[in-house]
Design a protein around this motif. Structure first.
Motif, short mmCIF file in Angstrom:
data_model
loop_
_atom_site.label_atom_id
_atom_site.label_comp_id
_atom_site.label_asym_id
_atom_site.label_seq_id
_atom_site.Cartn_x
_atom_site.Cartn_y
_atom_site.Cartn_z
N GLU A 142 61.41 48.68 -75.19
CA GLU A 142 60.94 48.38 -73.85
C GLU A 142 59.58 47.70 -73.89
N LEU A 143 59.37 46.77 -72.95
CA LEU A 143 58.07 46.15 -72.78
C LEU A 143 57.30 46.91 -71.71
N ASN A 144 56.03 47.20 -71.98
CA ASN A 144 55.19 47.95 -71.05
C ASN A 144 53.88 47.22 -70.83
N PRO A 145 53.28 47.40 -69.65
CA PRO A 145 51.98 46.79 -69.41
C PRO A 145 50.90 47.42 -70.28
N LEU A 146 49.90 46.62 -70.65
CA LEU A 146 48.74 47.16 -71.35
C LEU A 146 47.49 46.59 -70.67
N LEU A 147 46.96 45.47 -71.13
CA LEU A 147 45.86 44.84 -70.41
C LEU A 147 46.38 44.15 -69.15
N SER A 148 47.67 43.95 -69.08
CA SER A 148 48.31 43.55 -67.83
C SER A 148 48.77 44.81 -67.11
N THR A 149 48.88 44.73 -65.80
CA THR A 149 49.41 45.85 -65.02
C THR A 149 50.87 45.65 -64.65
N GLY A 150 51.41 44.48 -64.92
CA GLY A 150 52.80 44.18 -64.59
C GLY A 150 53.01 42.69 -64.52
N TRP A 151 54.26 42.25 -64.33
CA TRP A 151 54.56 40.83 -64.32
C TRP A 151 55.85 40.58 -63.56
N LYS A 152 56.02 39.34 -63.15
CA LYS A 152 57.27 38.91 -62.53
C LYS A 152 57.43 37.42 -62.77
N GLN A 153 58.68 36.98 -62.78
CA GLN A 153 58.99 35.57 -62.94
C GLN A 153 59.04 34.97 -61.54
N THR A 154 58.08 34.11 -61.22
CA THR A 154 57.96 33.59 -59.86
C THR A 154 58.70 32.27 -59.66
N THR A 155 58.92 31.52 -60.73
CA THR A 155 59.79 30.33 -60.71
C THR A 155 60.53 30.34 -62.05
N PRO A 156 61.53 29.47 -62.23
CA PRO A 156 62.22 29.46 -63.53
C PRO A 156 61.29 29.27 -64.73
N ARG A 157 60.14 28.61 -64.52
CA ARG A 157 59.24 28.33 -65.65
C ARG A 157 57.89 29.05 -65.55
N THR A 158 57.66 29.79 -64.47
CA THR A 158 56.34 30.39 -64.25
C THR A 158 56.44 31.91 -64.12
N TRP A 159 55.53 32.59 -64.83
CA TRP A 159 55.40 34.04 -64.75
C TRP A 159 54.00 34.37 -64.24
N THR A 160 53.93 35.41 -63.41
CA THR A 160 52.65 35.88 -62.89
C THR A 160 52.37 37.28 -63.45
N PHE A 161 51.15 37.47 -63.96
CA PHE A 161 50.75 38.74 -64.56
C PHE A 161 49.58 39.34 -63.79
N GLY A 162 49.69 40.61 -63.46
CA GLY A 162 48.54 41.33 -62.94
C GLY A 162 47.63 41.72 -64.09
N ILE A 163 46.33 41.71 -63.85
CA ILE A 163 45.34 41.97 -64.90
C ILE A 163 44.63 43.29 -64.61
N ARG A 164 44.57 44.14 -65.62
CA ARG A 164 43.97 45.47 -65.45
C ARG A 164 42.47 45.35 -65.21
N SER A 165 41.97 46.11 -64.25
CA SER A 165 40.54 46.14 -63.97
C SER A 165 39.90 47.31 -64.71
N GLY A 166 38.58 47.29 -64.78
CA GLY A 166 37.86 48.39 -65.41
C GLY A 166 37.88 48.38 -66.93
N VAL A 167 38.24 47.24 -67.52
CA VAL A 167 38.30 47.11 -68.98
C VAL A 167 37.07 46.32 -69.44
N THR A 168 36.46 46.79 -70.53
CA THR A 168 35.24 46.17 -71.05
C THR A 168 35.44 45.74 -72.50
#
Length: 530
Positions: free
Chosen positions: A94-120
């Motif tokens: 399984e793929l899990n979020p790490l420095l990303s909080t999640g992702w989705k495929q928004t077009t056939p060629r484009t993916w959008t990733f949420g970025i984790r906050s509070g990381v230094t």
């Protein structure tokens, strides 16, 4: 978007082994070097209970994060100093979020990733989507010639944009159903990282920061106190290296280290050792450009001649399973119904005689090339294969080669005027998807393939565009077709790794351990205090 998962500690993701794959760690390796404990590679330091001491087979070639898909680098850097956006669980795939909080495929060629906050970062700078975009661009689109670029992304460039601090978009040239998996190989670094040269001391977001690297001696890490996840148990870590497997084992017995990698099978019975499947597969790659190996009957005869069980039991200490394909169970595309070829000397000899009667020069000398130190018992394995192939009427000589020479045979452009070659290889698919294997080893012009067929090439391209169960079936069918109509490979064994662990610690190795030894997963044994 894939649901956000709190990840204070993460399972070690799988990693592919590349051209430096078997130089270090995890597998049942034995270097040809010789050493005495504490006579080479630096002092491990005292057993102070706060320092985790790890003994490797040799010094990492680099700590550059964009080279972390090389085993010798990744075993130190990955998950310890730097981290990716996405992780792969080596047990479930399984793929899990790490420095990303999640992702989705928004077009056939484009993916959008949420970025984790509070990381230094370890330099005190906050991590944002701009750093993620910079890291991907530096590793994949730059002129640095990073290993991750060629192995994971090929010739494809990515268009990367930080929409805001918490959101990233990645656009591919063609639809890519496994882009999140590919991005699990890109280690995130600050956007101030040098883009004109590879770095010596990396900065990341991981639980440990580099304190020092003494060339030829040791690498020391300190726990990063501002790590965003759960703090590791040990305040410090120290890596040294010893070329001799018996010396590495002895260092555990003498209390000079807590973890030693790549032991000999003879150490397997000790209560301080732990065996684990490491996704490595050994095989003979048959160069179909030259007679007699350009004849399908001869290649099938070689496959039939191999006594896999005998080699595993007698030479590999029983620490392997007979193989029928280049990827082991757990990798997307592994065909559960593909059975290892059973040795049949009579049928193999008949195929060679039939080919000879048709004018195939079956008496021409075949060179069986193997690399010194590839795994414990490699020279004996090469000699056993030589004997088994001679038994069916083929003329085979063994050439044991150093790493540089073996790489010349392994990778394109392949050497010319060397005659027919059967190359002993060891391939590790830590990525968990057969696309990485097929593109390297099965395509007609793959970097580690000597030939193929147009039909198989088309099927590889079609399989790579699929997802889910359709992808699994398509790649499994590809491996079955390779065995039936191409036979570029005579598969030998799915290998195991062997670690030695001090009684003072607790650690459960997994299939990614050889490439990514997560220090944060190591805990003191009950009663021991870090």
């Amino acid at each position: 978007m894939k649901p956000s998962v709190p990840s204070p500690r993460r399972a070690a993701p799988g990693r592919p082994r590349t051209i430096g794959a078997t130089l270090l760690a995890g597998t049942v390796l034995l270097s040809s070097g010789c050493a005495v404990a504490n006579s080479a590679g630096g002092d491990t330091g005292r057993a102070d209970g706060r320092t985790l001491r790890v003994v490797l087979t040799q010094e990492p070639p680099t700590l550059e994060p964009c080279e972390a898909s090389l085993t010798g680098t990744g075993v130190v850097v990955r998950s310890n100093i730097t981290e990716p956006l996405v992780e792969r669980d080596p047990a479930s795939g399984e793929l899990n979020p790490l420095l990303s909080t999640g992702w989705k495929q928004t077009t056939p060629r484009t993916w959008t990733f949420g970025i984790r906050s509070g990381v230094t970062f370890q330099n005190g700078a906050p991590f944002t989507a701009e750093d993620a975009a910079f890291s991907i661009d530096r590793a994949v689109n730059s002129d640095l010639a990073c290993n991750v670029e060629g192995y994971v992304f090929g010739d494809e460039d990515l268009r990367v944009e930080a929409v805001d601090d918490g959101r990233l978009t990645v656009t591919t040239e063609q639809p890519d159903p496994i882009l999140p998996l590919r991005l699990s190989f890109v280690e995130i670094v600050p956007r101030t990282t040098d883009t004109g040269a590879k770095v010596r001391i990396p900065i990341g977001t991981g639980p440990y920061a580099v304190r020092s690297w003494q060339p030829g001696a040791a690498i020391s890490l300190d726990r990063f106190d501002d790590y965003w996840g759960e703090a590791p148990a040990f305040a410090r870590a120290r890596y040294v290296w010893r070329g001799d497997a018996s010396v590495r084992a002895a260092m555990i017995d003498k209390g000079e280290a807590e973890i030693a990698v790549a032991l000999d099978p003879m150490e397997a019975e000790k209560d301080t050792t732990a065996a684990y499947p490491n996704n490595e597969t050994t095989a003979l790659r048959l160069d179909g450009r030259e007679p007699p190996l350009d004849d399908l009957r001869v290649r099938r005869a070689i496959d039939l001649a191999v006594d896999r069980g005998g080699i595993i039991d007698a030479l590999l200490g029983g620490l392997a399973e007979p193989a029928a394909q280049l990827v082991p169970p757990g990798v997307v595309g592994h065909g559960d119904g593909i059975e290892p070829t059973r040795q049949d000397v009579g049928e193999a000899r008949a195929l060679v005689e039939e080919a000879s009667a048709d004018g195939v020069p079956t008496g021409r000398q075949i060179t069986l090339v193997a690399r010194n130190g590839m795994f414990s018992g490699v020279s004996e394995t090469a000699e056993a294969l030589q004997y088994q192939l001679r038994e069916i009427g083929l003329n085979v000589r063994v050439r044991m080669a150093d790493t540089a020479t073996h790489l010349q045979y392994l990778l394109r452009p392949l050497p010319e005027d060397v005659g027919p070659v059967a190359l002993l290889i060891m391939h590790g698919n830590q990525a968990g998807d057969a696309a990485f294997t097929a593109s390297q080893y099965l395509l007609s012009d793959g970097p580690q393939s000597t030939f193929g067929t147009e039909h198989l090439d088309r099927r590889i391209a079609e399989a790579g565009a699929l997802s889910g169960e359709r992808r699994q079936k398509a790649f499994a069918d590809l491996f079955a077709e390779q065995n039936d109509s191409v036979v570029q490979y005579a598969h030998l064994a799915h290998m195991n790794g062997l670690l030695s662990l001090s009684r003072s610690i607790r650690y459960e190795p997994n299939s990614a351990t050889g490439d990514e030894l997560r220090l944060a997963e190591v805990r003191p044994a009950e009663g021991a205090k870090p």
